[in-house]
Enzyme design. Structure first.
Site, PDB file in Angstrom:
ATOM      1  N   HIS A 129       0.804  -1.220   0.000  1.00  0.00           N
ATOM      2  CA  HIS A 129       0.000   0.000   0.000  1.00  0.00           C
ATOM      3  C   HIS A 129       0.837   1.269   0.000  1.00  0.00           C
ATOM      4  O   HIS A 129       1.899   1.347   0.606  1.00  0.00           O
ATOM      5  CB  HIS A 129      -0.931   0.000   1.217  1.00  0.00           C
ATOM      6  CG  HIS A 129      -0.208  -0.113   2.530  1.00  0.00           C
ATOM      7  ND1 HIS A 129       0.316   0.959   3.199  1.00  0.00           N
ATOM      8  CD2 HIS A 129       0.086  -1.193   3.282  1.00  0.00           C
ATOM      9  CE1 HIS A 129       0.889   0.565   4.324  1.00  0.00           C
ATOM     10  NE2 HIS A 129       0.774  -0.753   4.396  1.00  0.00           N
ATOM     11  N   ASP A 130       0.344   2.264  -0.723  1.00  0.00           N
ATOM     12  CA  ASP A 130       0.908   3.625  -0.741  1.00  0.00           C
ATOM     13  C   ASP A 130       2.301   3.703  -1.352  1.00  0.00           C
ATOM     14  O   ASP A 130       3.005   4.702  -1.172  1.00  0.00           O
ATOM     15  CB  ASP A 130       0.932   4.224   0.670  1.00  0.00           C
ATOM     16  CG  ASP A 130      -0.441   4.228   1.325  1.00  0.00           C
ATOM     17  OD1 ASP A 130      -1.336   4.916   0.809  1.00  0.00           O
ATOM     18  OD2 ASP A 130      -0.615   3.516   2.332  1.00  0.00           O
ATOM     19  N   GLY A 147       5.062  -1.185   2.699  1.00  0.00           N
ATOM     20  CA  GLY A 147       4.236  -0.004   2.472  1.00  0.00           C
ATOM     21  C   GLY A 147       5.037   1.280   2.406  1.00  0.00           C
ATOM     22  O   GLY A 147       6.107   1.412   2.998  1.00  0.00           O
TER      23      GLY A 147
END
Length: 267
Positions: A129-130, A147
């Site tokens: 994520h991100d 992440g």
């Protein structure tokens, strides 16, 4: 009632599922036993091999290839995620090999995972994520981003390389096989495994292949020696790099990378 928007030239296998709300452009091919979720937008001529799943909100550019068994746009693997609307954005002409997994962002991390153009993600690679991945990168088998990792253009991650969360990998860096990275890697630097990976010179061969001449490579080598071999503090090194940057845009890019980071450099 919402319906899927499917271009007449798109090809969808009879066993595939395309949810209402999905949008498929011209020439898109969806293979056997694929799942395309709502709020997934796929641009022209992108191809999904068998057993791929794509969850939205996800936007995918044109001319991408998902070979098979890819899991794209899944929920972030973050305990803080509470179901908020988060996205995945993928550019054009990327290749995703078998069992690649790419997660959407988190609400607290900016909300978007981004993949650029012309990248290769080989088997079992993972982008959490991100993360932000630039253009023309190669992720070899089992390379993994935790992440919030940022990866510049023309970066190579060798097999089984692992990047710690919130780290940055500068443009043209090379991460060797099995190296575990827990700090920022400046542009042009080559990292090799020694427990946790450590800098081992610059990526000279990669730079030559991309058209860097001897003068440019020489300036980068001098900057590397100042950063990693001078024995001075980082503050002292910054002064030396600033001098070298007056005659080299590449050294200026390296210095700007150092000055813009929050995490310690990998040293």
């Amino acid at each position: 009632m919402s319906v899927a928007s499917i271009h007449p030239s798109a090809s969808i296998h009879a066993s595939a599922v395309v949810e209402p709300g999905a949008k498929l452009g011209a020439g898109v091919q969806v293979g056997a036993l694929c799942y395309i979720g709502a709020e997934v937008e796929v641009s022209d001529n992108t191809v999904f091999g068998p057993h791929c799943s794509v969850h939205g909100p996800t936007r995918i550019g044109r001319d991408n290839r998902f070979i098979g068994h890819c899991a794209i746009g899944g929920e972030p693997q973050d305990k803080k995620y509470a179901g908020e609307r988060v996205e995945l954005v993928i550019g054009d002409r990327n290749l995703f090999r078998e069992f690649t997994t790419i997660n959407r962002g988190t609400g607290s991390g900016g909300g978007i995972t981004r993949i650029g153009d012309d990248n290769w993600f080989l088997a079992y690679t993972h982008v959490a994520h991100d993360c932000v991945v630039g253009n023309q990168c190669v992720f070899s088998n089992n390379a993994t981003l935790a992440g919030h990792v940022s990866v510049g253009d023309h970066v190579i991650l060798s097999g089984f390389a692992g990047i710690h969360q919130f780290c940055r990998i500068g443009a043209h860096a090379f991460i060797g096989m099995g190296a575990l990275v827990n700090g920022d890697v400046p542009p042009f630097v080559m990292v090799a495994q020694d427990g946790y990976g450590r800098p081992r010179g610059i990526n000279s061969e990669g730079l030559k292949r991309r058209g860097f001449d001897a003068e440019r490579i020489g300036a980068i080598k001098r900057a590397y020696r100042a950063l990693y071999m001078s024995g001075g503090s980082l503050e002292e090194t910054r002064g030396k790099l600033a001098e070298l940057a007056d005659g080299s845009a590449d050294v200026r890019a390296l210095l700007d990378f150092i000055d813009s980071g929050d995490r310690p450099l990998l040293r």
